[in-house]
Structures are given as structure tokens and as C-alpha cells.
Design an enzyme around this catalytic site. Structure first.
Site, PDB file in Angstrom:
ATOM      1  N   GLY A  18       0.813  -1.209   0.000  1.00 21.82           N
ATOM      2  CA  GLY A  18       0.000   0.000   0.000  1.00 21.82           C
ATOM      3  C   GLY A  18       0.846   1.258   0.000  1.00 21.82           C
ATOM      4  N   GLY A  20      -0.188   4.396   0.373  1.00 20.61           N
ATOM      5  CA  GLY A  20      -0.942   5.523   0.917  1.00 20.61           C
ATOM      6  C   GLY A  20      -0.142   6.276   1.965  1.00 20.61           C
ATOM      7  N   PHE A  21      -0.842   7.002   2.822  1.00 23.20           N
ATOM      8  CA  PHE A  21      -0.179   7.849   3.816  1.00 23.20           C
ATOM      9  C   PHE A  21       0.693   7.036   4.761  1.00 23.20           C
ATOM     10  CE2 PHE A  21      -3.980  10.470   2.801  1.00 23.20           C
ATOM     11  CZ  PHE A  21      -3.313  11.613   2.364  1.00 23.20           C
ATOM     12  N   VAL A  86      -1.695  -7.787  -4.807  1.00 26.57           N
ATOM     13  CA  VAL A  86      -1.448  -8.764  -3.750  1.00 26.57           C
ATOM     14  C   VAL A  86      -2.670  -9.668  -3.632  1.00 26.57           C
ATOM     15  CG1 VAL A  86      -1.001  -9.112  -1.296  1.00 26.57           C
ATOM     16  CG2 VAL A  86       0.119  -7.237  -2.523  1.00 26.57           C
ATOM     17  N   GLU A 177     -17.872  18.289   2.337  1.00 27.20           N
ATOM     18  CA  GLU A 177     -17.036  19.006   1.368  1.00 27.20           C
ATOM     19  C   GLU A 177     -17.549  18.818  -0.051  1.00 27.20           C
ATOM     20  OE1 GLU A 177     -12.882  19.099   3.914  1.00 27.20           O
ATOM     21  OE2 GLU A 177     -13.098  17.572   2.359  1.00 27.20           O
ATOM     22  N   ASP A 307      -6.008   2.796   8.306  1.00 29.90           N
ATOM     23  CA  ASP A 307      -7.429   2.454   8.294  1.00 29.90           C
ATOM     24  C   ASP A 307      -7.687   0.969   8.510  1.00 29.90           C
ATOM     25  OD1 ASP A 307      -7.815   5.093   7.754  1.00 29.90           O
ATOM     26  OD2 ASP A 307      -8.593   4.835   5.723  1.00 29.90           O
ATOM     27  N   ALA A 324      -6.215  10.308   7.849  1.00 29.81           N
ATOM     28  CA  ALA A 324      -4.840  10.387   7.376  1.00 29.81           C
ATOM     29  C   ALA A 324      -3.835  10.681   8.483  1.00 29.81           C
ATOM     30  CB  ALA A 324      -4.743  11.432   6.262  1.00 29.81           C
TER      31      ALA A 324
END
Length: 435
Positions: A18, A20-21, A86, A177, A307, A324
Site C-alpha cells: 500500500g 498511501g499515507f 497482492v 465538502e 485504516d 490520514a
């Protein structure tokens, strides 16, 4: 085996699934250490997910919020990237099974993030739009614009209303948002682009099952967000639970009905990770339970971040929020602990530093909870802009995003209203991108 990866003596291999962050925070922490870091992701880019809604509403191009992972890893032979799917993990054999072959590891870190949680509406998922990846954001942008093009050649009526009405389910930051951005488009953009359509007929409806918007923020922030959304002609329905949606009509449990072909599901997420972890390690929200060091107990060298991880403590009985900042801090902390491991030092448990929460509603409109205080209006909006620019990866992305915001601010316009690839819900399976 090992996807043509180099072998670096005396450098234990850390495989990170992954980009991501959390995964990037860990990789950056270890880039100058005696570890070989191998990152796997089904995409070759990192996505700044908090701004996906701006891609979906034509405020930013995807390359403003996406950044090539290989560029991040340039110039460091101890960091490798492989674009791979994966399939499962084998903790006993300490290997990862992928579509490019098996990859062995000394330490395996699952930073695989989350996916949309449709709760009891999985069978209706094909009718709904998600917003968790760049492909989904582009699909949503195309779908909304396609519907307006169709509506522009129809006479006034229910069929036209169904095309231009938009429902958003979920009153968290993403839903708020997105609703604010669409409200600004209704006010400033659509009347110019589609003068033949009566924008007074268009309805933007935000549905929240709970009693307030932005459930994780203060009461004053929630009230201000509600006020600002209604000022943009967004209909906000609280305590509203969806009971039915067939792709054309939305009905809630209290009898509210809305004709719409566009239902955007922002009501929740759940963890995602490859097969291979025992079911007794999986808890609520489809998350893997970890200890205070992000380790999965019972497995040697297996960690889960962000997460996908549920770090359950007396203070966090459901785990830390799926945000995040949590992922970034956990990635950095695990990296620091792996460095301590190499030095023979004791590990330090994870402690989350809450730096505040924020959401923007639109031009000069935002809410921020910071140090026990609530900020709103232009001050909060500038704070929101600064934080998001700082967290973007890559100098070019920071500049192009800032310029896009300046342009939008000065012109009251969103220039990127392009249908690059027409989208039909029948091919929505292609939308899911992030691991």
C-alpha cells in the site's frame, strides 16, 4: 521468486503493501536505515485522498493530487517499488503472493487503507457512486456532466429532474465538502454552462443518519457547517436513513423521496487487506486488531497500519479514527520502532497526537477544531488550505493545486469540466484503484 528484487546483505527486507499515507510515512522513515524496503501497490502512484472530491467536481486535475511512487523512491537503492496485485499473504512462510510472483519478507506491513462501506446496501452498490480513488473521482465527474448534457435536451419534468438532482449519503467531512463544492457549482458554474436548464429545479440533498453533521467535530463546528451548506442551497436532512434506491428514485425511512440518478455514498468505510489473516484477528469495521506497536499478535513480523488497523485500548474501544493523520503517525512510529529493533532498543507504544480536525464547505467557508477552539469562516478556510498544501506530496503538486485554488477563487469557476472518458454504471468495477 521475489520479482527480480535485489538481495542486500545484512538489510532485513520490509515489504510494505500500500502506497498511501501510512506506507509512505514508514518508507521515508527507513530510507537511510539498514533495511531494504519494498513497496507494493496496484497503482504506480500515491493519492492524496482528502482532495478527491475536488477532482470529482472539476476543481483539480488528478495529477495535482497523485504522485508517482517511483519518483519518491528515486536515488535510493534500498527502496524498491513493484506495481502488483497482492492476492494473499502467508505469514507462516513469510511470503506475499502477488500476480508478479511470490515475494519473501522479514517484516510485512499492511498499509492497505479502506474501501467504501455500503452497509446493508451491498446489493444496490451497482447504482451508487463511491469516492475512494482517482478512477472513481473521474467517473463521478463524467457521470454528473453526462447527465447534465442529457438533461439539456429534455423538456422539463421528472426525467430531467432525475438527471440533475444529486444525493449525497453521509454527513462526514467527505460528504460535507462534496456537497459544498456541488453547491458552488450550482450557484456559479452550471447556470453559465447550461443556460437552457432551470437551476432552480436542481436539488442537492445531503442525508445524514445521525443527529448532526461532522460527528467527530464540535457542536459549534457542526452547526456552522449546516448553516454554510444551507446558504449554498444544499438541502440537509438529519436523522435520515436510506431505505431504498434503485438507480432512479431515493427513499428514506421517514418517507422522503427524491428522483435522482446520482447517489454518492460517503456514509462510511471499512478496512481492506489481503487474505491470509485468521478471522479471529478481524474486528468491527473489517479491521485487523493490533497491539500498541501495530503488531498482529500471533504472527512474527506482521504489522497493520492506518485504516486497516484497529488499535483497541480503553480510550479507543473501536480503534483510532480512520483518518490520514493517524495513518501518517503510525507509519512514522513503526519506522522508529524498527530502527530501535536494529539497535537492540526497547520499542515505544503508539500515542496519537490529535492536531485537530477540519472540513471546508466552500469559498471562504470552513470549520476547524484546533486546541479546543473552533474556527470558522475565512480564517478556518485559510488554515484548511495551508494544511492540505503542506501534506501534498511533491513540490509541483503543491504549486498546481495552489494555482488551481487561486484560479477558482478569482473566477468563481471550475475549469476542468471535461468528459474525458464517458462513464456508465455497468463498468463501475473498473473504478476501484487503491490497495
Amino acid at each position: 521468486m521475489d520479482a527480480n528484487l535485489p538481495v542486500i546483505p545484512e538489510h532485513p527486507r520490509v515489504v510494505v503493501v500500500g502506497g498511501g499515507f501510512a506506507g509512505l510515512a514508514l518508507a521515508k522513515k527507513l530510507r537511510k536505515q539498514q533495511y531494504q524496503v519494498v513497496m507494493l501497490d496496484r497503482n504506480n502512484y500515491h493519492t492524496f485522498q482528502p482532495l478527491l472530491y475536488q477532482v470529482a467536481t472539476g476543481g483539480l486535475e488528478p495529477d495535482s493530487i497523485a504522485y508517482p511512487i517511483r519518483k519518491i523512491f528515486q536515488g535510493n537503492p534500498k527502496l524498491s517499488f513493484r506495481m502488483a496485485e497482492v492476492q494473499r499473504i502467508d505469514p507462516e512462510q513469510k511470503k506475499v503472493e502477488t500476480n508478479i510472483g511470490d515475494i519473501s519478507y522479514d517484516h510485512l506491513v499492511l498499509a492497505t487503507g479502506s474501501q467504501t462501506n455500503f452497509f446493508g446496501f451491498a446489493q444496490q452498490e451497482e447504482h451508487m457512486m463511491g469516492l475512494k480513488s482517482v478512477p472513481e473521482a473521474l467517473n463521478l465527474r463524467s457521470f454528473i456532466l453526462q447527465n447534465f448534457e442529457k438533461a439539456s435536451v429534455l423538456p422539463d419534468g421528472v426525467a430531467q429532474d432525475s438527471l440533475i438532482n444529486i444525493a449525497i449519503v453521509g454527513g462526514g467531512p467527505t460528504g460535507v465538502e462534496l456537497a459544498g463544492a456541488l453547491g458552488e457549482m450550482k450557484k456559479f458554474v452550471f447556470p453559465k454552462d447550461y443556460p437552457d436548464l432551470d437551476m432552480g429545479r436542481m436539488r442537492i440533498v445531503l442525508l445524514e443518519a445521525g443527529p448532526k453533521l461532522l460527528g467527530g467535530m464540535s457542536e459549534s463546528a457542526s452547526a456552522r457547517a449546516l448553516k454554510d451548506l444551507r446558504a449554498l442551497d444544499v438541502e440537509v436532512n438529519l436523522n435520515a436513513e436510506v431505505s431504498f434506491y434503485d438507480g432512479a428514485v431515493l427513499i428514506t425511512k421517514d418517507g422522503f423521496k427524491l428522483p435522482t440518478e446520482t447517489l454518492i455514498w460517503a456514509a462510511g468505510v471499512k478496512g481492506q487487506f489481503p487474505e491470509g489473516i485468521s478471522s479471529d484477528k478481524i474486528v468491527g469495521g473489517n479491521r485487523v486488531q493490533v497491539d500498541a506497536f501495530n503488531r498482529v499478535l500471533g504472527y512474527d513480523g506482521l504489522y497493520v497500519l492506518g485504516d486497516a488497523a484497529a488499535m483497541i485500548t480503553p480510550e479507543t474501544p473501536r480503534g483510532y479514527p480512520m483518518m490520514a493523520p493517524v495513518a501518517i503517525q503510525q507509519g512514522g512510529q513503526l519506522g522508529a520502532n524498527l530502527i530501535r529493533l536494529k539497535k537492540g532498543q526497547d520499542w515505544k507504544p503508539f500515542k496519537y497526537l490529535d492536531k485537530g480536525t477540519m472540513a471546508t464547505i466552500g469559498r471562504n467557508k470552513a470549520v476547524v477544531n484546533f486546541l479546543g477552539q473552533t474556527f470558522h469562516g475565512i480564517v478556518a478556510w485559510l488554515m484548511w488550505m495551508f494544511v492540505h498544501i503542506m501534506y501534498l506530496v511533491g513540490f509541483r503538486n503543491k504549486i498546481t493545486t495552489l494555482w488551481g485554488w487561486v484560479y477558482n477563487y478569482l473566477t468563481y469557476d471550475r475549469a476542468l469540466r471535461l468528459i474525458i472518458r464517458p462513464f456508465a454504471k455497468s463498468n463501475r468495477i473498473k473504478a476501484y484503484g487503491e490497495v
